[in-house]
Design a protein around this motif. Sequence first.
Motif, short mmCIF file in Angstrom:
data_model
loop_
_atom_site.label_atom_id
_atom_site.label_comp_id
_atom_site.label_asym_id
_atom_site.label_seq_id
_atom_site.Cartn_x
_atom_site.Cartn_y
_atom_site.Cartn_z
N SER A 12 2.15 3.71 16.21
CA SER A 12 3.05 2.65 16.66
C SER A 12 4.09 3.23 17.60
O SER A 12 4.56 4.34 17.42
N SER A 56 5.58 -3.03 13.06
CA SER A 56 4.50 -2.05 12.91
C SER A 56 3.16 -2.68 13.25
O SER A 56 3.02 -3.90 13.28
N ARG A 57 2.18 -1.82 13.48
CA ARG A 57 0.82 -2.32 13.72
C ARG A 57 0.31 -3.08 12.50
O ARG A 57 -0.37 -4.09 12.63
N ARG A 58 0.66 -2.61 11.31
CA ARG A 58 0.23 -3.29 10.10
C ARG A 58 0.75 -4.72 10.06
O ARG A 58 0.03 -5.64 9.67
N THR A 59 2.01 -4.92 10.47
CA THR A 59 2.57 -6.27 10.50
C THR A 59 1.82 -7.13 11.52
O THR A 59 1.52 -8.30 11.26
N PHE A 61 -1.26 -6.98 12.40
CA PHE A 61 -2.57 -7.36 11.89
C PHE A 61 -2.49 -8.31 10.69
O PHE A 61 -3.51 -8.85 10.27
N ARG A 62 -1.29 -8.54 10.17
CA ARG A 62 -1.13 -9.60 9.17
C ARG A 62 -1.26 -10.97 9.82
O ARG A 62 -1.62 -11.94 9.15
#
Length: 213
Positions: A12, A56-59, A61-62
């Motif tokens: 990120s 973040s990248r994780r957020t 992709f949510r």
Amino acid sequence: MEPRANGVGAKSSATRPGRPPATSRDVLERIGFELFARQGFDQTTIEDIVAAAGISRRTFFRYFASKNDLVWGDFRGHLDWLERLLAAADASLPLIDALRGAVVEFNSFDPAEVPWHRQRMDLILSVPTLQADATLRYEAWRRIVTEFAARRTGLLPSDMVPRLIGHAALAAALTAYETWLSDPDSDLADLLDTAVRQLAVGLDALDMPTPGR
């Protein structure tokens, strides 16, 4: 798609100073569209979007499965609405009139949303890397119309007439959108109404010149 764009093997980026973190689907769409307009769709990566959003990248992709998915927005939710509009259509109306009303209503937007929707559709209809996604999503839209036509005609969705109506309705809607995008002063609702209405009267009703005349 390049590795950075699909999120493989990249870290990120740092949060852009001055912008609070964005944690909603709508805000992420706006940020993505701003970057696409400034840098181009293919040149903008997911890392660019999460950096601008301060997340973040994780957020990311949510909310979205990919950069392509961001362009389409909540397409599944919109398709559910189209199904509800067709299911609620007045049974006394001719099939094409009921379909026309649903298509126009389905593509009605608050004036404040129109510039964003114009940018969305310009991307969908013009960016080659979005065409594979477009084919799948158009098929889902067409299937809903085909099933509606099958119910109204008492035929099977696999029969030719409902399938023809599904394909013709999609072609009419896309033609209306292409005209709208090419003419900033045009009205999308009027174009959709005219395009689907033409399906009812057929091409023979058009006063087209005879070849060679």
